[in-house]
Design an enzyme around this catalytic site. Structure first.
Site, PDB file in Angstrom:
ATOM      1  N   SER A   1      -2.447  -3.036   2.573  1.00  0.00           N
ATOM      2  CA  SER A   1      -2.730  -4.657   2.270  1.00  0.00           C
ATOM      3  C   SER A   1      -3.108  -5.375   3.627  1.00  0.00           C
ATOM      4  O   SER A   1      -3.649  -6.435   3.627  1.00  0.00           O
ATOM      5  CB  SER A   1      -1.274  -5.411   1.769  1.00  0.00           C
ATOM      6  OG  SER A   1      -0.405  -5.493   2.890  1.00  0.00           O
TER       7      SER A   1
ATOM      8  N   LYS B   1       2.825  -9.581   6.391  1.00  0.00           N
ATOM      9  CA  LYS B   1       1.713 -10.382   5.954  1.00  0.00           C
ATOM     10  C   LYS B   1       1.311 -11.280   6.962  1.00  0.00           C
ATOM     11  O   LYS B   1       2.097 -11.496   7.914  1.00  0.00           O
ATOM     12  CB  LYS B   1       2.017 -11.207   4.763  1.00  0.00           C
ATOM     13  CG  LYS B   1       2.255 -10.212   3.474  1.00  0.00           C
ATOM     14  CD  LYS B   1       1.370  -9.459   2.920  1.00  0.00           C
ATOM     15  CE  LYS B   1       1.814  -8.353   1.920  1.00  0.00           C
ATOM     16  NZ  LYS B   1       1.093  -7.532   1.495  1.00  0.00           N
TER      17      LYS B   1
END
Length: 184
Positions: free
Chosen positions: A53, A94
């Site tokens: 990701s 993230k």
């Protein structure tokens, strides 16, 4: 005139000195272990990146150092990479895209915060961002997204992240050594 010291007395002093030296080593080792634990649990923590990701900034298997103390003194800033508790058993890593009170959206592959497109040099060319929003980030929350937008479970899916869930800021990739770099 020299003093006569029986052999048994000389051995006793040496044994006491050896015992004192051993005790000092035990104390030094105990202090080192306590300091390492304090640093590990309250200041810096290693984190293993799992999944694609955050490509191409972070790769599956990279090890990063997470600064757990920084957000005790200031709020996260846009662009920082954070680690947070996604579930009770899983942490995610993230990038911060929007802060409390800001409105974030994406349309035609352009991410906007408060109506202005943001510069995202960390997203590879050709990596598309699906349309979403607008989403207003509530107080005490941040909006996070993975750099590999087409393959990231992030705030677009589970909503803004509460600051109570944030572990800290990822500061350094330290393994593999070939990827060593600072993330800020």
């Amino acid at each position: 005139m020299s003093e006569f010291i029986p052999r048994s007395a000389r051995h006793g002093r040496r044994r006491r000195r050896d015992r004192n030296e051993a005790w000092e080593w035990v104390q030094a080792l105990a202090i080192a272990i306590v300091l390492a634990m304090v640093i590990r649990y309250f200041v810096f923590e290693p984190f293993s990146v799992s999944g694609p990701s955050m490509l191409s900034t972070l790769h599956d298997g990279d090890l990063v150092i997470v600064n757990k103390l920084i957000y005790q003194f200031r709020a996260p800033e846009k662009g920082e990479i954070v680690v947070f508790h996604a579930t009770s058993k899983k942490d995610y890593i993230k990038r911060v895209i929007a802060l409390p009170g800001q409105v974030v959206s994406a349309q035609n592959n352009i991410v906007r915060v408060d109506g202005r497109s943001i510069d995202e040099p960390y997203v590879d060319e050709g990596n598309r961002t699906a349309d979403f929003g607008p989403v207003e980030v509530p107080p005490g929350h941040i909006f996070v997204m993975g750099d590999n937008r087409m393959n990231s479970s992030d705030s677009r899916e589970f909503g803004p992240v509460s600051m109570d869930q944030v572990v800290g800021r990822a500061d350094v990739i330290f393994w593999p050594l070939s990827d060593f770099s600072f993330l800020w």
